[in-house]
Write a protein that holds these residues in place. Structure first.
Motif, PDB file in Angstrom:
ATOM      1  N   VAL A  89       0.832  -1.211   0.000  1.00 61.42           N
ATOM      2  CA  VAL A  89       0.000   0.000   0.000  1.00 61.42           C
ATOM      3  C   VAL A  89       0.867   1.263   0.000  1.00 61.42           C
ATOM      4  CG1 VAL A  89      -1.680   1.340   1.326  1.00 61.42           C
ATOM      5  CG2 VAL A  89      -2.080  -1.100   0.911  1.00 61.42           C
ATOM      6  N   ILE A 131       2.145   1.688  -3.666  1.00 59.64           N
ATOM      7  CA  ILE A 131       1.167   2.072  -4.687  1.00 59.64           C
ATOM      8  C   ILE A 131       0.679   3.509  -4.471  1.00 59.64           C
ATOM      9  CG2 ILE A 131      -0.940   1.178  -3.605  1.00 59.64           C
ATOM     10  CD1 ILE A 131      -1.672   0.095  -6.432  1.00 59.64           C
ATOM     11  N   LEU A 135      -3.343   7.754  -8.421  1.00 56.45           N
ATOM     12  CA  LEU A 135      -4.078   6.697  -7.723  1.00 56.45           C
ATOM     13  C   LEU A 135      -5.389   7.254  -7.176  1.00 56.45           C
ATOM     14  CD1 LEU A 135      -4.195   3.797  -6.470  1.00 56.45           C
ATOM     15  CD2 LEU A 135      -3.168   4.816  -4.424  1.00 56.45           C
ATOM     16  N   TYR A 195      -7.438   1.736  -4.127  1.00 55.37           N
ATOM     17  CA  TYR A 195      -6.790   0.429  -4.132  1.00 55.37           C
ATOM     18  C   TYR A 195      -7.525  -0.454  -3.131  1.00 55.37           C
ATOM     19  CZ  TYR A 195      -3.600  -3.403  -3.493  1.00 55.37           C
ATOM     20  OH  TYR A 195      -3.080  -4.671  -3.422  1.00 55.37           O
ATOM     21  N   TRP A 243      -7.617  -4.675  -1.615  1.00 53.82           N
ATOM     22  CA  TRP A 243      -7.100  -6.048  -1.542  1.00 53.82           C
ATOM     23  C   TRP A 243      -8.219  -6.849  -0.886  1.00 53.82           C
ATOM     24  CZ3 TRP A 243      -3.230  -8.906  -3.383  1.00 53.82           C
ATOM     25  CH2 TRP A 243      -2.899 -10.093  -2.749  1.00 53.82           C
ATOM     26  N   SER A 276      -6.871  -8.073  -6.108  1.00 53.47           N
ATOM     27  CA  SER A 276      -6.517  -6.674  -5.906  1.00 53.47           C
ATOM     28  C   SER A 276      -7.091  -5.865  -7.058  1.00 53.47           C
ATOM     29  CB  SER A 276      -4.997  -6.481  -5.834  1.00 53.47           C
ATOM     30  OG  SER A 276      -4.411  -6.671  -7.088  1.00 53.47           O
ATOM     31  N   SER A 327      -6.932  -1.803  -8.456  1.00 53.77           N
ATOM     32  CA  SER A 327      -6.420  -0.447  -8.338  1.00 53.77           C
ATOM     33  C   SER A 327      -7.029   0.395  -9.442  1.00 53.77           C
ATOM     34  CB  SER A 327      -4.889  -0.427  -8.396  1.00 53.77           C
ATOM     35  OG  SER A 327      -4.405  -1.160  -9.493  1.00 53.77           O
ATOM     36  N   SER A 330       1.185   0.179 -11.705  1.00 56.77           N
ATOM     37  CA  SER A 330       0.770  -0.627 -10.560  1.00 56.77           C
ATOM     38  C   SER A 330       0.960  -2.115 -10.839  1.00 56.77           C
ATOM     39  CB  SER A 330      -0.685  -0.334 -10.167  1.00 56.77           C
ATOM     40  OG  SER A 330      -1.595  -0.951 -11.034  1.00 56.77           O
TER      41      SER A 330
END
Length: 94
Positions: free
Chosen positions: A26, A29, A35, A38, A40, A50, A52, A63
């Motif tokens: 984390v 990213i 971004l 994100y 998970w 995952s 993103s 990513s």
């Protein structure tokens, strides 16, 4: 917007994988420009996903590269199978 989705099957320890992603991936990213989100996700039965979301395609591709290196270096024993990787333009969202 662009999204990258990675599906991992055969995860041996979902809780530990989640901890490593939260603590290690984390922060990585978050450094990628653009971004937006994100996630998970523990989908159960040894499957983790995952997702993103980025403002542009470059961020999504970056990513994917960072995830591959992180998995190789930090998660390989927990994620023994190569992921299914998909990415593309977001065409609908809420």
């Amino acid at each position: 917007m662009y999204a990258a989705v990675r599906r991992y099957e055969g995860v041996t320890d979902p809780a530990e994988a989640g901890r490593r992603v939260s603590e290690g991936f984390v922060p990585l990213i978050r450094q990628i420009p653009g971004l937006l989100a994100y996630y998970w996700v523990d989908a159960g039965n040894g499957v983790m996903i995952s997702t993103s979301v980025f403002e542009d395609e470059d961020g999504a591709h970056e990513s994917i590269k960072k995830a591959a290196v992180f998995v190789r270096d930090h998660l390989a024993p927990l994620l023994p199978n190569p992921p299914q990787v998909m990415s593309g333009q977001v065409v609908a969202f809420a």
